[in-house]
Design a protein around this motif. Structure first.
Motif, PDB file in Angstrom:
ATOM      1  N   GLU A 135       0.823  -1.212   0.000  1.00  0.00           N
ATOM      2  CA  GLU A 135       0.000   0.000   0.000  1.00  0.00           C
ATOM      3  C   GLU A 135       0.851   1.254   0.000  1.00  0.00           C
ATOM      4  O   GLU A 135       0.330   2.352  -0.237  1.00  0.00           O
ATOM      5  N   GLY A 143      -3.881  -5.689  -5.304  1.00  0.00           N
ATOM      6  CA  GLY A 143      -4.869  -6.511  -4.617  1.00  0.00           C
ATOM      7  C   GLY A 143      -4.420  -7.958  -4.516  1.00  0.00           C
ATOM      8  O   GLY A 143      -3.632  -8.435  -5.341  1.00  0.00           O
ATOM      9  N   ASN A 144      -4.901  -8.648  -3.507  1.00  0.00           N
ATOM     10  CA  ASN A 144      -4.627 -10.072  -3.359  1.00  0.00           C
ATOM     11  C   ASN A 144      -5.623 -10.843  -4.221  1.00  0.00           C
ATOM     12  O   ASN A 144      -6.840 -10.721  -4.013  1.00  0.00           O
ATOM     13  N   LEU A 148      -9.628  -9.348  -3.660  1.00  0.00           N
ATOM     14  CA  LEU A 148      -9.016  -8.098  -4.101  1.00  0.00           C
ATOM     15  C   LEU A 148      -9.173  -6.961  -3.105  1.00  0.00           C
ATOM     16  O   LEU A 148      -8.549  -5.908  -3.267  1.00  0.00           O
ATOM     17  N   THR A 149      -9.966  -7.161  -2.048  1.00  0.00           N
ATOM     18  CA  THR A 149     -10.070  -6.147  -1.002  1.00  0.00           C
ATOM     19  C   THR A 149      -9.020  -6.355   0.079  1.00  0.00           C
ATOM     20  O   THR A 149      -8.973  -5.590   1.050  1.00  0.00           O
ATOM     21  N   ARG A 150      -8.177  -7.379  -0.074  1.00  0.00           N
ATOM     22  CA  ARG A 150      -7.138  -7.698   0.909  1.00  0.00           C
ATOM     23  C   ARG A 150      -5.761  -7.411   0.324  1.00  0.00           C
ATOM     24  O   ARG A 150      -5.574  -7.354  -0.889  1.00  0.00           O
ATOM     25  N   LEU A 415      -7.253  -4.155   2.814  1.00  0.00           N
ATOM     26  CA  LEU A 415      -6.588  -2.933   2.366  1.00  0.00           C
ATOM     27  C   LEU A 415      -7.077  -1.759   3.207  1.00  0.00           C
ATOM     28  O   LEU A 415      -8.273  -1.605   3.439  1.00  0.00           O
TER      29      LEU A 415
END
Length: 497
Positions: A135, A143-144, A148-150, A415
């Motif tokens: 970040e 994104g993971n 994708l929120t992690r 994130l």
């Protein structure tokens, strides 16, 4: 034809060498995959389409002439944007080097090219490798692919995300306090920090010179070993490079076994702050090691509890020194150079605009720790703790062959969750930092999904310096045993993008 992006690096190389598929076809398939998913993942900062296809054509021409191809010839790779690449931008995730085109290749870059590896492009990273989530990149987070929120881990989240999203079968990362292993753990991939000095740092933009180490990222232990063997070895251009033969990591990965090994479980790496599901999967894996023939030994390394504090004095101090070269006078960004400012003011304005918050934080911490009157109290004391940690490792390895622990205390966090809490962010590297401080070899391998959130958990394996082959021996045995139980590689459970 099977989806070429789903093959392992070893399978891809075999198909190219046999003529079953061309290197150009493989490169085009991965470039198409990047086009399809990277807008969502943001693993890459720069895609070198022209260079990748040119190298792939070169490999095909060599095969057509009957030349013997190397073990990774024609295999695509994602390269962390901390390595200089001649004619291709290198930003280190920072605005201060935005648009910089290096005039030379890093040793790792050169070795990859000589091995006919196809470099697809440069991956996103925390600015100057300072972070645990990607970040801190000046170009936005990655994104993971599992969610994708992690976060995908850090600082090499772009490299781990690229192989998890099937944009490349291989990647190169760097590990200063866990930045290869921690992203591997939270994305369900394999990441290796070789012995310090085992892979050249020449041309790798420095963050903390006594800790930084390049290493392989892959989806399988064998693929990581094949890449490790390509990039490792002595380099006269790096004064910290070890002039010894590289351990035979490929043979270890092909013949993984823990029969008769003594495996130490580090008692300090559990307790408050550790996610229950992470400890559950790690404990299950330790029991699996026992079933595979290893002897399990509880090992205490009391100085490891001080590793985080020591690291966050040593690394910022070295960062303060290394980043002094970004002064707006030689290369990179220059702000305020309109004739109305002195050279000192131009430097200050450039560093103010070019460096992000985390980089500034660490420069200030390091400068303070090195300042007159505080050097012995802070930096000197941290180096003494580093010695104690090294001695703890020495005592442990007199009893066992390898050590194991969780790679990270938790699975991938959302994130933004720790963006305003540096200490919470730093704790993500709690288990990985000791190996950097001592210079030992370490690996993260997947050991399942946490029951709370269905996200990957990593097991860390640590070996003595220059015993990197032990990592691959244990990692390969676990990988085979886990996949036999699961019925498939862990990544097959990841949601499709």
């Amino acid at each position: 034809m099977a989806d070429l992006t789903r093959l392992t690096a070893a399978e891809t190389a075999e198909r190219i060498a046999s003529g079953a598929v061309s290197a150009v076809e493989v490169a085009e398939a991965h470039l198409a995959r990047i086009d399809a998913v990277d807008e969502k993942v943001h693993a890459f900062l720069h895609v070198d389409r022209e260079g990748a296809l040119a190298k792939a054509r070169e490999v095909d021409e060599k095969r057509a002439r009957g030349e013997e191809l190397g073990p990774l010839a024609g295999v695509p790779l994602a390269l962390k944007d901390i390595f200089t690449t001649k004619g291709v931008p290198t930003t280190v995730g920072s605005k201060i080097l935005e648009g910089w085109i290096p005039p030379y290749d890093a040793t790792v870059t050169r070795k990859l090219k000589e091995a006919d590896v196809v470099i697809l492009g440069k991956t996103n990273m925390d600015e100057f490798a300072m972070g645990s989530s990607t970040e801190n990149s000046a170009y936005g987070p990655t994104g993971n692919p599992w969610d994708l929120t992690r976060v995908p881990g850090g600082s090499g989240g772009g490299s781990s995300a690229a192989i998890t999203a099937y944009e490349a079968p291989l990647a190169i990362g760097t590990d200063t306090g866990g930045s290869i292993r921690q992203p591997a753990a939270v994305t369900g991939t394999v990441g290796v920090k070789p012995t310090y000095g085992g892979v050249s740092r020449y041309g790798m933009v420095a963050f903390s010179s006594s800790l930084d180490q390049a290493g392989p990222c892959a989806r399988t232990v064998l693929d990581a070993a094949l890449l490790h063997s390509v990039i490792a070895g002595h380099d006269e251009l790096d004064s910290t490079s070890i002039d010894q033969p590289v351990p035979d990591v490929v043979a270890a990965a092909r013949n993984g076994s823990v029969e008769g090994l003594r495996v130490g479980v580090v008692t300090e790496f559990r307790g408050e702050g550790y996610q229950a599901g992470v400890l559950q999967r790690v404990d299950e894996t330790v029991e699996l090691l026992r079933e595979l023939g290893a002897e399990i030994v509880e090992v205490s390394c009391p100085s490891f509890t001080k590793a985080l504090a020591a690291y966050y004095l040593i690394a910022p101090s070295e960062c303060s020194s290394n980043l002094a070269r970004f002064d707006a006078m030689r290369y990179g960004l220059r702000v305020g150079d309109d004739g109305s400012h002195s050279a000192e003011e131009v430097t200050a304005l450039t560093r103010e605009e070019g460096f992000g918050d985390e980089v500034k934080r660490r420069i200030m911490l390091g400068t303070y720790a090195l300042s007159s009157g505080y050097y012995d109290a802070y930096y000197g004391s941290a180096q003494k703790v580093r010695t104690l940690i090294t001695r703890d490792f020495e005592r442990a390895f007199s009893q066992v062959d390898v050590l194991v622990s969780p790679t990270t205390p938790t699975t991938a966090f959302p994130l933004g969750e720790r963006a305003d809490d540096p200490m919470a962010m730093y704790l993500a590297d709690l288990c990985t930092i000791p190996a950097n401080l001592a210079g030992n070899a370490a690996m993260s391998v997947p050991c399942g999904l946490a029951p709370e959130d269905g996200l990957p958990v990593g097991l860390q394996i640590i070996a003595p310096a220059m015993a990197d082959d032990r990592l691959y021996r244990v990692g390969a045995a676990l990988e085979a045993a886990h996949q036999a139980r699961w019925g498939h590689p862990l990544l097959e459970e990841a949601p499709s993008l």
